[in-house]
Design a protein around this motif. Structure first.
Motif, PDB file in Angstrom:
ATOM      1  N   LYS A 187     -11.599  36.670  17.026  1.00 42.93           N
ATOM      2  CA  LYS A 187     -10.634  37.061  18.034  1.00 42.93           C
ATOM      3  C   LYS A 187     -10.698  38.197  18.689  1.00 42.93           C
ATOM      4  N   ASP A 188     -11.811  38.400  19.228  1.00 46.61           N
ATOM      5  CA  ASP A 188     -12.235  39.639  20.176  1.00 46.61           C
ATOM      6  C   ASP A 188     -11.966  39.266  21.689  1.00 46.61           C
ATOM      7  N   TYR A 189     -10.850  39.013  21.798  1.00 52.19           N
ATOM      8  CA  TYR A 189     -10.589  38.493  23.304  1.00 52.19           C
ATOM      9  C   TYR A 189     -10.856  39.501  24.444  1.00 52.19           C
ATOM     10  N   SER A 190     -10.923  40.749  23.969  1.00 49.91           N
ATOM     11  CA  SER A 190     -11.307  41.905  25.065  1.00 49.91           C
ATOM     12  C   SER A 190     -12.921  41.653  25.290  1.00 49.91           C
ATOM     13  N   ALA A 191     -13.503  41.497  24.097  1.00 48.52           N
ATOM     14  CA  ALA A 191     -14.921  41.441  24.336  1.00 48.52           C
ATOM     15  C   ALA A 191     -15.269  40.158  25.157  1.00 48.52           C
ATOM     16  N   LEU A 192     -14.606  38.849  25.020  1.00 48.27           N
ATOM     17  CA  LEU A 192     -14.612  37.603  25.801  1.00 48.27           C
ATOM     18  C   LEU A 192     -14.609  37.928  27.081  1.00 48.27           C
ATOM     19  N   GLU A 193     -13.475  38.799  27.547  1.00 46.27           N
ATOM     20  CA  GLU A 193     -13.097  38.988  29.107  1.00 46.27           C
ATOM     21  C   GLU A 193     -14.081  39.903  29.405  1.00 46.27           C
ATOM     22  N   GLU A 194     -14.542  41.001  28.733  1.00 49.94           N
ATOM     23  CA  GLU A 194     -15.658  41.815  28.943  1.00 49.94           C
ATOM     24  C   GLU A 194     -16.927  41.121  29.404  1.00 49.94           C
ATOM     25  N   ASN A 195     -17.381  40.025  28.684  1.00 55.69           N
ATOM     26  CA  ASN A 195     -18.688  39.425  28.727  1.00 55.69           C
ATOM     27  C   ASN A 195     -18.531  38.496  30.186  1.00 55.69           C
ATOM     28  N   GLU A 196     -17.256  37.961  30.246  1.00 57.06           N
ATOM     29  CA  GLU A 196     -16.985  37.191  31.507  1.00 57.06           C
ATOM     30  C   GLU A 196     -17.239  38.193  32.814  1.00 57.06           C
ATOM     31  N   LYS A 197     -16.735  39.296  32.908  1.00 57.66           N
ATOM     32  CA  LYS A 197     -16.790  40.318  33.912  1.00 57.66           C
ATOM     33  C   LYS A 197     -18.421  40.524  34.125  1.00 57.66           C
ATOM     34  N   LYS A 198     -18.984  40.534  33.027  1.00 61.09           N
ATOM     35  CA  LYS A 198     -20.423  40.944  33.144  1.00 61.09           C
ATOM     36  C   LYS A 198     -21.187  39.966  33.953  1.00 61.09           C
ATOM     37  N   VAL A 199     -21.035  38.552  33.528  1.00 58.97           N
ATOM     38  CA  VAL A 199     -21.425  37.529  34.189  1.00 58.97           C
ATOM     39  C   VAL A 199     -21.145  37.641  35.641  1.00 58.97           C
ATOM     40  N   GLN A 200     -19.907  37.986  36.023  1.00 57.74           N
ATOM     41  CA  GLN A 200     -19.456  37.915  37.542  1.00 57.74           C
ATOM     42  C   GLN A 200     -20.191  39.145  38.208  1.00 57.74           C
ATOM     43  N   ARG A 201     -20.396  40.271  37.623  1.00 51.58           N
ATOM     44  CA  ARG A 201     -21.012  41.581  38.330  1.00 51.58           C
ATOM     45  C   ARG A 201     -22.505  41.136  38.393  1.00 51.58           C
ATOM     46  N   SER A 202     -23.154  40.090  37.905  1.00 52.14           N
ATOM     47  CA  SER A 202     -24.588  39.867  37.828  1.00 52.14           C
ATOM     48  C   SER A 202     -24.898  38.931  39.375  1.00 52.14           C
ATOM     49  N   PHE A 203     -23.759  38.565  39.864  1.00 52.10           N
ATOM     50  CA  PHE A 203     -23.753  37.972  41.340  1.00 52.10           C
ATOM     51  C   PHE A 203     -23.584  38.977  42.231  1.00 52.10           C
ATOM     52  N   ASP A 204     -24.687  38.901  43.487  1.00 54.40           N
ATOM     53  CA  ASP A 204     -24.367  39.870  44.322  1.00 54.40           C
ATOM     54  C   ASP A 204     -23.256  39.924  45.109  1.00 54.40           C
ATOM     55  N   ASN A 205     -23.009  38.651  45.495  1.00 52.71           N
ATOM     56  CA  ASN A 205     -21.652  38.590  46.338  1.00 52.71           C
ATOM     57  C   ASN A 205     -20.895  37.392  45.601  1.00 52.71           C
ATOM     58  N   TYR A 206     -19.763  37.860  44.996  1.00 55.09           N
ATOM     59  CA  TYR A 206     -19.077  36.917  43.904  1.00 55.09           C
ATOM     60  C   TYR A 206     -18.218  35.962  44.681  1.00 55.09           C
ATOM     61  N   ASN A 207     -17.636  36.149  45.691  1.00 54.86           N
ATOM     62  CA  ASN A 207     -16.813  35.154  46.666  1.00 54.86           C
ATOM     63  C   ASN A 207     -17.918  34.200  47.322  1.00 54.86           C
ATOM     64  N   ALA A 208     -19.070  34.514  47.658  1.00 55.48           N
ATOM     65  CA  ALA A 208     -20.111  33.766  48.292  1.00 55.48           C
ATOM     66  C   ALA A 208     -20.663  32.731  47.028  1.00 55.48           C
ATOM     67  N   TRP A 209     -20.635  33.370  45.872  1.00 51.71           N
ATOM     68  CA  TRP A 209     -21.095  32.392  44.766  1.00 51.71           C
ATOM     69  C   TRP A 209     -20.002  31.246  44.541  1.00 51.71           C
TER      70      TRP A 209
END
Length: 511
Positions: free
Chosen positions: A399-421
């Motif tokens: 039930k570590d929801y903050s870590a789940l959210e952080e992992n999702e943010k890490k994935v998003q940051r891996s895209f150079d231009n997130y809106n374009a993705w």
């Protein structure tokens, strides 16, 4: 209820009238109302006084006509009497036996008893020394027909389940202040459903040396209606007793969320993601009381692999079971969208299976479940998915929801231009809706002038623009999945990244 000599005299008079006279006039005189009769029938005196319920007396009288007359008198089709009839059917004899299969079994035919032996895996031998009462056999089937009216819904566990370090325990309140915690066995709750929607439930334990079939048999009131489930129970037990580490994780999540395994004789009416809805198995997750993993005997064949089935459905359980927190389902994450695109544009064989069998809107969650079916990984992209979903499962269990959210943010940051993705994925999704490659797999012809072709070309233009044309973007996508997985899961990479950022900001401040 307190015993008195007067109550004993009434019991004796009613018992004599029923068993010797084959009447219930005395009972009806004192208890003309159904509610009062049932309360009397099920009354319990303190030890050492033991008594037969009215139901037990009727059974011992061995008169089917008396049964019909009794039920017509007290339990006509008025809805007000149904709840009283259900209570009445639980009436026991003076040693506590319920009037069910186990009470009547010796009076049943050898054909039924042979099916019982086959279910239990025991050799069968007929007992010619016991006189079988045909009246008792007929009474049994009559009682079963009455009983079956009230058993068509699943009952979920109401006690709180607690998971700690891979072990599951249950909170049981003995009274308002006393609490008892005890260990729960994986796959504890099992239900069986006939093709006429008669449901019975049992609890099994992997800690017992007794087979699941034997454990279930002892607990069911009418196991003879479920002898068809023997092979399913044995196959299921084999997998349950030999779980892989990944299976154990997902099983723990399933059990923590009040999971019930439902063995159906036919296919029930549950809607599935399959295009033809003829499911061998399914995961029903919309019930707030718990999860249901259904197995349909009609659609299961010898070619089905129970390990793959359970891995597939348990993946759905972890992926789609949403709690009150707004955590993202794994199949809806940007990582899984990337996997979806990489598998699809590379025309991996697994995609054909998903596209041709499942509804389009369920493509990602079914692709994930199909990938997770097998621990034998033949491509790095599948290994990356396994690792990411393993971490997702761990965090959901903790039930570590903050870590789940952080992992999702890490994935998003891996895209150079997130809106374009996001725009690229929308174009890809539109393309998959009109792509007829898999519909015409053996004679596929690309029509450059079709509307579908224009949608496909729009996606590929965006893909080339986003990923560049220097390398084959299909291979780039496969590599991107693995790179994102490593970035999210490898803590050393994160520490190095943070160190570089710290040094950068420190240098710019000095400058």
């Amino acid at each position: 209820m307190k015993w008195t000599p007067e109550k004993q005299k009434l019991d004796d008079a009613i018992a004599q009238d029923i068993m010797q006279n084959n009447k219930f006039d005395v009972l009806h005189y004192f208890f003309p109302e159904t509610k009062d009769m049932v309360a009397y029938s099920n009354a319990v005196y303190p030890y050492p006084y033991r008594r037969n319920s009215v139901l037990a007396l009727l059974v011992q009288a061995e008169n089917l006509d008396l049964f019909h007359h009794f039920f017509d008198t007290y339990f006509s089709n008025h809805s007000d009497n149904e709840c009283f009839e259900k209570s009445f059917l639980f009436g026991t004899n003076q040693i506590g036996q319920v009037m069910n299969y186990h009470y009547f079994r010796k009076n049943l035919s050898d054909d039924v008893l042979k099916q019982e032996a086959d279910f239990l895996g025991f050799p069968f031998s007929s007992d010619n020394s016991f006189f079988k009462s045909s009246q008792k056999s007929d009474i049994y089937y009559f009682l079963k027909s009455r009983w079956k009216k009230f058993h068509d819904n699943l009952i979920f566990n109401q006690n709180e389940l607690i998971q700690n370090n891979g072990e599951l325990s249950e909170k049981v309140f003995l009274n308002e202040t006393s609490l008892w915690k005890h260990a729960c066995s994986p796959w504890r709750d099992i239900a069986l459903q006939t093709d006429d929607n008669f449901v019975e439930q049992a609890q099994v334990s992997l800690m017992s040396d007794t087979s699941f079939c034997e454990q279930v048999f002892k607990q069911l009131n009418f196991p003879d209606d479920f002898f068809w489930a023997a092979d399913m129970l044995r196959q299921f037990e084999k997998q349950a007793r030999n779980m892989s580490s990944q299976m154990k994780e997902k099983t723990l999540f399933f059990n923590e969320n009040n999971g019930i395994v439902l063995f159906n004789q036919q296919q029930d009416n549950t809607k599935t993601n399959l295009q033809d809805n003829n499911a061998a198995a399914y995961l029903a997750y919309g019930n707030p009381q718990g999860l249901v993993l259904g197995l349909n005997r009609k659609n299961l064949t010898n070619s089905h692999n129970y390990d793959e089935i359970l891995q597939h459905e348990l993946t759905h359980a972890v992926d789609l079971r949403q709690n009150s927190y707004q955590d993202t389902a794994f199949s809806d994450s940007d990582f899984m969208k990337l996997v979806d695109m990489a598998c699809y544009v590379n025309r991996l064989p697994i995609v054909k299976s998903v596209v041709t069998r499942y509804q389009h809107e369920a493509r990602r969650c079914e692709l994930l479940a199909c990938i997770m079916e097998n621990d034998k990984l033949d491509m790095p992209i599948f290994e990356a998915v396994h690792k990411m979903f393993h971490r997702y499962t761990e965090l959901r269990l903790g039930k570590d929801y903050s870590a789940l959210e952080e992992n999702e943010k890490k994935v998003q940051r891996s895209f150079d231009n997130y809106n374009a993705w996001l725009a690229l994925y929308d174009a890809f999704d539109n393309f998959t809706e009109v792509d007829n490659y898999y519909n015409n797999y053996n004679s596929y012809i690309f029509d450059f002038d079709s509307q579908a072709a224009k949608i496909e070309q729009n996606f590929y233009r965006k893909a080339f623009r986003y990923f560049g044309t220097k390398n084959d973007f299909r291979q780039t996508l496969l590599k991107k999945v693995c790179d994102v997985s490593e970035k999210v899961l490898n803590p050393s990479d994160t520490r190095n990244e943070n160190l570089l950022l710290s040094l950068y900001y420190s240098f710019t401040r000095r400058s």
